[in-house]
Scaffold this active site. Structure first.
Site, PDB file in Angstrom:
ATOM      1  N   ASP A   1       0.886  -1.168   0.000  1.00 16.82           N
ATOM      2  CA  ASP A   1       0.000   0.000   0.000  1.00 16.82           C
ATOM      3  C   ASP A   1       0.926   1.220   0.000  1.00 16.82           C
ATOM      4  O   ASP A   1       1.633   1.466   0.971  1.00 16.82           O
ATOM      5  CB  ASP A   1      -0.869  -0.041   1.266  1.00 16.82           C
ATOM      6  CG  ASP A   1      -1.752   1.194   1.427  1.00 16.82           C
ATOM      7  OD1 ASP A   1      -1.587   2.154   0.648  1.00 16.82           O
ATOM      8  OD2 ASP A   1      -2.593   1.192   2.348  1.00 16.82           O
TER       9      ASP A   1
ATOM     10  N   LYS B   1      -2.151  -2.016   7.380  1.00 20.85           N
ATOM     11  CA  LYS B   1      -2.545  -3.414   7.507  1.00 20.85           C
ATOM     12  C   LYS B   1      -1.606  -4.314   6.734  1.00 20.85           C
ATOM     13  O   LYS B   1      -1.029  -3.926   5.746  1.00 20.85           O
ATOM     14  CB  LYS B   1      -3.964  -3.591   6.949  1.00 20.85           C
ATOM     15  CG  LYS B   1      -4.999  -2.985   7.818  1.00 20.85           C
ATOM     16  CD  LYS B   1      -5.723  -3.899   8.783  1.00 20.85           C
ATOM     17  CE  LYS B   1      -5.263  -5.289   8.958  1.00 20.85           C
ATOM     18  NZ  LYS B   1      -4.393  -5.460  10.106  1.00 20.85           N
TER      19      LYS B   1
ATOM     20  N   ASN C   1      17.083  -7.554   0.621  1.00 19.98           N
ATOM     21  CA  ASN C   1      15.935  -8.465   0.665  1.00 19.98           C
ATOM     22  C   ASN C   1      14.741  -7.670   1.166  1.00 19.98           C
ATOM     23  O   ASN C   1      14.838  -6.959   2.165  1.00 19.98           O
ATOM     24  CB  ASN C   1      16.267  -9.614   1.627  1.00 19.98           C
ATOM     25  CG  ASN C   1      15.241 -10.711   1.565  1.00 19.98           C
ATOM     26  OD1 ASN C   1      14.051 -10.475   1.699  1.00 19.98           O
ATOM     27  ND2 ASN C   1      15.711 -11.931   1.363  1.00 19.98           N
TER      28      ASN C   1
ATOM     29  N   TYR D   1      -3.542   9.617   0.221  1.00 21.43           N
ATOM     30  CA  TYR D   1      -3.541   9.318   1.646  1.00 21.43           C
ATOM     31  C   TYR D   1      -2.579   8.159   1.936  1.00 21.43           C
ATOM     32  O   TYR D   1      -2.587   7.148   1.250  1.00 21.43           O
ATOM     33  CB  TYR D   1      -4.959   8.971   2.124  1.00 21.43           C
ATOM     34  CG  TYR D   1      -5.034   9.021   3.613  1.00 21.43           C
ATOM     35  CD1 TYR D   1      -4.895  10.238   4.288  1.00 21.43           C
ATOM     36  CD2 TYR D   1      -5.155   7.870   4.358  1.00 21.43           C
ATOM     37  CE1 TYR D   1      -4.904  10.297   5.662  1.00 21.43           C
ATOM     38  CE2 TYR D   1      -5.168   7.914   5.733  1.00 21.43           C
ATOM     39  CZ  TYR D   1      -5.035   9.136   6.379  1.00 21.43           C
ATOM     40  OH  TYR D   1      -5.027   9.184   7.740  1.00 21.43           O
TER      41      TYR D   1
ATOM     42  N   ARG E   1     -10.017   0.135  10.666  1.00 20.66           N
ATOM     43  CA  ARG E   1      -8.940   0.433  11.615  1.00 20.66           C
ATOM     44  C   ARG E   1      -8.231  -0.835  12.092  1.00 20.66           C
ATOM     45  O   ARG E   1      -7.698  -0.889  13.199  1.00 20.66           O
ATOM     46  CB  ARG E   1      -9.478   1.225  12.818  1.00 20.66           C
ATOM     47  CG  ARG E   1     -10.036   2.578  12.392  1.00 20.66           C
ATOM     48  CD  ARG E   1     -10.683   3.362  13.503  1.00 20.66           C
ATOM     49  NE  ARG E   1     -11.290   4.563  12.955  1.00 20.66           N
ATOM     50  CZ  ARG E   1     -10.636   5.698  12.721  1.00 20.66           C
ATOM     51  NH1 ARG E   1      -9.366   5.807  13.019  1.00 20.66           N
ATOM     52  NH2 ARG E   1     -11.264   6.727  12.202  1.00 20.66           N
TER      53      ARG E   1
ATOM     54  N   ASP F   1      -6.488  -0.689  -1.513  1.00 25.76           N
ATOM     55  CA  ASP F   1      -5.381   0.272  -1.553  1.00 25.76           C
ATOM     56  C   ASP F   1      -4.027  -0.389  -1.809  1.00 25.76           C
ATOM     57  O   ASP F   1      -2.982   0.244  -1.637  1.00 25.76           O
ATOM     58  CB  ASP F   1      -5.330   1.079  -0.248  1.00 25.76           C
ATOM     59  CG  ASP F   1      -5.317   0.187   0.980  1.00 25.76           C
ATOM     60  OD1 ASP F   1      -5.112  -1.029   0.833  1.00 25.76           O
ATOM     61  OD2 ASP F   1      -5.516   0.717   2.093  1.00 25.76           O
ATOM     62  N   ASP F   2      -4.015  -1.657  -2.215  1.00 32.25           N
ATOM     63  CA  ASP F   2      -2.746  -2.381  -2.377  1.00 32.25           C
ATOM     64  C   ASP F   2      -2.421  -2.658  -3.840  1.00 32.25           C
ATOM     65  O   ASP F   2      -3.246  -3.237  -4.558  1.00 32.25           O
ATOM     66  CB  ASP F   2      -2.817  -3.722  -1.626  1.00 32.25           C
ATOM     67  CG  ASP F   2      -2.972  -3.511  -0.133  1.00 32.25           C
ATOM     68  OD1 ASP F   2      -2.114  -2.837   0.447  1.00 32.25           O
ATOM     69  OD2 ASP F   2      -3.964  -3.994   0.432  1.00 32.25           O
TER      70      ASP F   2
ATOM     71  N   SER G   1      -4.301 -31.295 -12.279  1.00 34.51           N
ATOM     72  CA  SER G   1      -3.409 -32.414 -12.535  1.00 34.51           C
ATOM     73  C   SER G   1      -2.701 -32.927 -11.271  1.00 34.51           C
ATOM     74  O   SER G   1      -1.503 -32.766 -11.098  1.00 34.51           O
ATOM     75  CB  SER G   1      -2.390 -31.989 -13.597  1.00 34.51           C
ATOM     76  OG  SER G   1      -1.648 -33.082 -14.022  1.00 34.51           O
TER      77      SER G   1
ATOM     78  N   TYR H   1       1.593   0.432  14.928  1.00 33.41           N
ATOM     79  CA  TYR H   1       0.698   0.305  13.781  1.00 33.41           C
ATOM     80  C   TYR H   1       1.103   1.243  12.648  1.00 33.41           C
ATOM     81  O   TYR H   1       1.233   2.431  12.841  1.00 33.41           O
ATOM     82  CB  TYR H   1      -0.745   0.622  14.191  1.00 33.41           C
ATOM     83  CG  TYR H   1      -1.689   0.529  13.023  1.00 33.41           C
ATOM     84  CD1 TYR H   1      -1.983  -0.706  12.464  1.00 33.41           C
ATOM     85  CD2 TYR H   1      -2.246   1.661  12.460  1.00 33.41           C
ATOM     86  CE1 TYR H   1      -2.820  -0.811  11.385  1.00 33.41           C
ATOM     87  CE2 TYR H   1      -3.095   1.571  11.374  1.00 33.41           C
ATOM     88  CZ  TYR H   1      -3.377   0.331  10.838  1.00 33.41           C
ATOM     89  OH  TYR H   1      -4.202   0.232   9.749  1.00 33.41           O
TER      90      TYR H   1
HETATM   91  C1  F6R Z   1      -6.256   0.884   6.339  1.00 31.96           C
HETATM   92  C2  F6R Z   1      -7.461   0.631   7.070  1.00 31.96           C
HETATM   93  C3  F6R Z   1      -8.376   1.755   7.438  1.00 31.96           C
HETATM   94  C4  F6R Z   1      -7.768   2.777   8.406  1.00 31.96           C
HETATM   95  C5  F6R Z   1      -8.825   3.853   8.752  1.00 31.96           C
HETATM   96  C6  F6R Z   1      -8.276   4.951   9.653  1.00 31.96           C
HETATM   97  O1  F6R Z   1      -5.884  -0.185   5.531  1.00 31.96           O
HETATM   98  O2  F6R Z   1      -7.741  -0.475   7.366  1.00 31.96           O
HETATM   99  O3  F6R Z   1      -9.576   1.232   7.935  1.00 31.96           O
HETATM  100  O4  F6R Z   1      -7.315   2.146   9.568  1.00 31.96           O
HETATM  101  O5  F6R Z   1      -9.289   4.456   7.570  1.00 31.96           O
HETATM  102  O6  F6R Z   1      -7.137   5.487   9.064  1.00 31.96           O
HETATM  103  P1  F6R Z   1      -6.350   6.759   9.673  1.00 31.96           P
HETATM  104  O7  F6R Z   1      -6.055   6.436  11.107  1.00 31.96           O
HETATM  105  O8  F6R Z   1      -5.121   6.840   8.833  1.00 31.96           O
HETATM  106  O9  F6R Z   1      -7.248   7.943   9.527  1.00 31.96           O
HETATM  107 MG    MG Z   2      -4.732  -2.602   2.048  1.00 34.42          MG
HETATM  108 MG    MG Z   3      -3.956   0.195   3.677  1.00 32.58          MG
END
Ligand code: F6R
Ligand code: MG
Ligand code: MG
Length: 385
Positions: A11, A235, A103, A89, A269, A51-52, A246, A232
């Protein structure tokens, strides 16, 4: 010929929140891999979910090849430059280190790769999940390779009848174990049912498999961003590669494992449980409550250094019921708001204000005796657990 399939994802910025990638960023990653990949990789495909951004590559350098990892790292870096310019973002959020050091493991991106002995036709499916964690693969991988009610080939195909070997990682204690199904099926389940800790990393055929002895046939990213960074930072949305047909589960047996939208953790979150919805790529945005958690699948056939495909595997009305059920489960569980078991247990949440709340309230807790009567002494936060 020595052949490796490598899948690396990250991401590096999204819009408007963590909903989806920006096409200019994807274009920058594509351009880098196309131009700089010559002489390093044979073929590649770039995709995304939520987002990835996801890079699938085939090459002859083996797993852990630094030139292949660097290619992906630098591609994500050039995508990050665009993401920063656009003000996306979380631009560059999964690139945890300043510079590449040989690596990509432990640097933020998720990685799944395996060395293979290519068959005459080498079909495989890449699964990509967003808003969940590596343990979300435990349930479907077990069903594909060990559950005859999902995969009748385990009973009726002579080549699969002996079962498969599962390499399981304890991602908290950094340990691994190999267990064999069907003999050790109950031991396997007792570990992988604790999906936040014990995750299936790889599946192998048995050494006496007639067509593909002792081969790696599935691999999953097991990177835990929160452990890598110590706090954190985003994710650890997983991806996995599953070889099919096969003497291995058929394409349709592998897909069947996703017809039940089972519950996974990592929604909103990184702190909520929700149903995993199988989607075609056109529906891979994360709009509702930053989700719900989704899985997409890309079907490839590899031949002579070329990737043919992909087929967008969940873009099929046969998965409409699973999607409908996922929406129904989402409606049901969302009504619980911030309560468990929609909200994760405290120790598994990516975000929690609880320590601060406890500190603020510490002077107001009173100790109770065994009859429930108030003792005179106030208790401190240290005593509250
Ligand atoms: C990111 C995710 C989202 C964020 C949430 C709050 O992959 O899972 O649910 O955790 O949008 O994001 P912030 O704290 O950056 O505003
Ligand atoms: Mg993601
Ligand atoms: Mg993300």
């Amino acid at each position: 010929m020595k052949t490796t399939i490598t899948h690396i994802k990250a991401d590096i910025g999204s819009l408007p929140g963590h909903t989806t990638v920006h096409e200019d960023v994807v274009a920058a990653v594509k351009k880098h891999v196309k131009e700089q990949g010559e002489g390093i990789i044979w073929d590649h495909h770039i995709s995304y979910i939520g987002d990835d951004i996801q890079i699938t590559m085939v090459h002859g350098n083996g797993i852990n090849a630094s030139e292949v990892h660097k290619l992906a790292w630098d591609a994500f870096k050039s995508g990050t430059d665009i993401a920063k310019k656009l003000g996306l973002y979380g631009a560059g959020q999964d690139l945890l280190k300043d510079s590449f050091s040989g690596n990509i493991k432990g640097m933020g991106p998720g990685i799944a790769e395996m060395d293979i002995t290519p068959r005459k036709s080498e079909p495989f499916i890449v699964f990509m999940m967003d808003k969940t964690e590596p343990g979300a693969f435990n349930y479907p991988i077990f069903r594909m390779f060990a559950d005859p009610f999902n995969t009748p080939g385990l009973v009726i195909d002579q080549n699969m009848h002996a079962g498969f070997k599962f390499e399981i990682w304890d991602i908290v204690k950094a340990k691994s174990i190999v267990l064999e199904a069907p003999e050790e099926m109950y031991d396997i389940i007792s570990l992988i049912g604790t999906k936040g800790r014990y995750v299936i990393k790889r599946v192998y055929t048995r050494d006496d498999h007639e067509k593909l002895p002792g081969e790696n046939v599935a691999v999953i990213t097991t990177d835990k961003l929160s452990f890598i960074a110590g706090e954190y930072v985003g994710k650890d949305d997983p991806a996995g590669i599953v070889r099919i047909q096969s003497g291995l589960p058929a394409s349709g047996e592998v897909m069947e494992a996703f017809t039940h939208p089972y519950l996974v953790s990592g929604w909103m979150r990184g702190s909520f449980n929700g149903p995993l919805m199988p989607v075609g790529l056109k529906n891979s945005k994360m709009s509702r409550f930053d989700g719900p958690p989704k899985v997409a699948g890309l079907g490839f056939v590899y031949k002579d250094k070329k990737l043919n495909g992909p087929v967008d595997m969940f873009d099929d009305p046969a998965f409409d019921n699973a999607r409908q059920k996922a929406n129904d489960v989402a409606d049901y569980i969302r009504r619980m708001g911030p309560f468990e078991p929609h909200r994760l247990p405290e120790e598994d949440m990516e975000y929690t204000t609880l320590p601060k709340v406890l500190e603020k309230l510490s002077g107001r807790f009173t100790e109770l005796d065994e009859t429930g009567k108030t003792k005179s002494k106030k208790v401190s936060t240290m005593d509250v657990d």
